[in-house]
Design a protein around this motif. Structure first.
Motif, PDB file in Angstrom:
ATOM      1  N   ALA A 156     133.927   8.649 109.417  1.00 22.71           N
ATOM      2  CA  ALA A 156     132.597   9.234 109.657  1.00 22.71           C
ATOM      3  C   ALA A 156     131.938   8.529 110.851  1.00 22.71           C
ATOM      4  O   ALA A 156     131.264   9.171 111.659  1.00 22.71           O
ATOM      5  N   ALA A 157     132.148   7.200 110.985  1.00 24.73           N
ATOM      6  CA  ALA A 157     131.592   6.460 112.134  1.00 24.73           C
ATOM      7  C   ALA A 157     132.148   7.052 113.430  1.00 24.73           C
ATOM      8  O   ALA A 157     131.397   7.328 114.377  1.00 24.73           O
ATOM      9  N   ASP A 158     133.446   7.278 113.461  1.00 25.87           N
ATOM     10  CA  ASP A 158     134.103   7.864 114.646  1.00 25.87           C
ATOM     11  C   ASP A 158     133.548   9.250 114.952  1.00 25.87           C
ATOM     12  O   ASP A 158     133.198   9.567 116.072  1.00 25.87           O
ATOM     13  N   LEU A 159     133.466  10.081 113.903  1.00 23.26           N
ATOM     14  CA  LEU A 159     133.082  11.478 114.097  1.00 23.26           C
ATOM     15  C   LEU A 159     131.647  11.617 114.590  1.00 23.26           C
ATOM     16  O   LEU A 159     131.342  12.503 115.383  1.00 23.26           O
ATOM     17  N   TYR A 160     130.745  10.737 114.111  1.00 24.27           N
ATOM     18  CA  TYR A 160     129.325  10.912 114.427  1.00 24.27           C
ATOM     19  C   TYR A 160     128.794   9.855 115.396  1.00 24.27           C
ATOM     20  O   TYR A 160     127.584   9.726 115.588  1.00 24.27           O
ATOM     21  N   GLY A 161     129.704   9.071 115.989  1.00 23.35           N
ATOM     22  CA  GLY A 161     129.316   8.116 117.030  1.00 23.35           C
ATOM     23  C   GLY A 161     128.469   6.963 116.529  1.00 23.35           C
ATOM     24  O   GLY A 161     127.550   6.511 117.222  1.00 23.35           O
ATOM     25  N   LEU A 162     128.764   6.472 115.327  1.00 22.74           N
ATOM     26  CA  LEU A 162     128.008   5.325 114.800  1.00 22.74           C
ATOM     27  C   LEU A 162     128.854   4.062 114.890  1.00 22.74           C
ATOM     28  O   LEU A 162     130.077   4.115 115.018  1.00 22.74           O
ATOM     29  N   GLN A 163     128.194   2.906 114.824  1.00 21.18           N
ATOM     30  CA  GLN A 163     128.927   1.636 114.806  1.00 21.18           C
ATOM     31  C   GLN A 163     129.018   1.122 113.364  1.00 21.18           C
ATOM     32  O   GLN A 163     128.176   1.464 112.516  1.00 21.18           O
TER      33      GLN A 163
END
Ligand SMILES: O=C(O)C(=O)C[C@]1(C(=O)O)C=C[C@@H](O)C=C1
Length: 305
Positions: A156-163
């Motif tokens: 989900a971090a990868d998909l939505y650009g979160l760290q």
């Protein structure tokens, strides 16, 4: 499936653990996101999807009762199970530090699975429940929320650009969620590999039925892997019988039992014949191959490489 791509409904948005479970159950499937569990049931009933993959139990949070209730209200069959190691991360927008956070949002199960770790991290945050873990990550990204973190997967971090602010924040490293696969038709039970059977039953008068039912399995050396009672006091439940006719019935408790035997085995058939004598309502939810894949507690499917 000979070139035919199976369409598999799951609750949540891409990056949800349920999507990972759909992929584990049916590699190369077309995973179809649904905003509610019931929508996933309906997707299969209406032929929009071929299967639904839904969580029923987590090793930390316990049973997901909503899906047990929906199994009763709908006429789908359990055709398999998958156990998915659930490895949670704390996600925020790039540049956000833990000290800036005032809120953590996620699926209620995920919040429950990380309850102690969140406290140990010393965060001064309120906790808010949303529909799914990946949906929480998407919400933060879409609304550019710099004071909010999500509990979700590394995917989900990868998909939505979160760290990833913290990794592996579940309270127990062996956190695992059991999902069931649902289809319009049951599978034919076999005896050439370990099978599990799920049933639900109820009795009009009292709860002493439970002892009698359990003895039907004990006398035949059939192991139970789960027993769950759902109070239904003052509530009616809509049951659908074999002729697909719905009736409203009132039972004080509904009992769910999973046992380690296939309906193709005579001892299981005899046990159920006996159970039927003691109960007012009995339904076989499915007889399906057990998920025997060993999993490693220290590293989940969702860890950062
Ligand atoms: O929100 C998600 O990602 C889900 O797939 C749902 C769900 C659940 O319902 O328990 C699935 C696995 C985890 O236990 C946490 C959440």
């Amino acid at each position: 499936m000979h070139g035919f791509q199976l369409r598999v409904a799951y609750q949540g948005v891409p990056g949800a653990y349920s999507e990972a479970a759909a992929g584990k159950a049916y590699p190369n499937c077309e995973a179809i996101p649904c905003d509610q569990f019931e929508v996933a049931f309906k997707a299969v009933e209406l032929w929009i999807a071929d299967r639904a993959v839904l969580p029923v139990e987590n090793s930390l949070g316990g049973s997901i009762h909503r899906n047990y209730d929906l199994l009763l209200r709908h006429r789908l069959h359990i055709v398999g199970e998958v156990q998915l190691p659930v490895h949670h991360c704390l996600l925020a927008l790039p540049g956000v530090r833990k000290e800036y956070l005032s809120r953590v949002i996620s699926h209620p199960q995920a919040l429950a699975q990380c309850e102690h770790t969140l406290t140990k991290l010393g965060l001064n945050v309120t906790r808010e429940a949303v529909d799914d873990t990946a949906g929480a990550a998407e919400y933060i990204a879409t609304n550019n929320l710099r004071d909010t973190a999500a509990i979700a997967s590394a995917r989900a971090a990868d998909l939505y650009g979160l760290q990833i602010l913290a990794d592996g924040i579940q309270d127990d490293s062996s956190n695992v969620t059991r999902f069931v696969m649902l289809a319009r038709e049951p599978i034919i039970p076999r005896t050439d590999r370990p099978f599990k059977t799920s049933i639900v039953f109820a009795h009009d008068k009292g709860t002493s039925v439970l002892f009698k039912v359990l003895s039907a399995f004990a006398f035949r050396n059939i192991s139970l892997t789960k027993i769950e009672s759902r109070p239904h006091r003052n509530r009616t439940i809509r049951l659908v019988d074999d002729a697909n006719v719905g009736t409203a019935k009132h039972f004080e408790y509904m009992f769910y039992v999973d046992f380690e035997a296939s309906m193709a085995e005579v001892r299981a058939q005899n046990a159920l014949a006996e159970v039927q004598e003691f109960t007012s309502f009995l339904r076989v939810l499915g007889s399906y191959p057990m998920d025997m894949t060993p999993w490693c507690p220290s590293r989940g499917d969702h860890q950062v490489p």
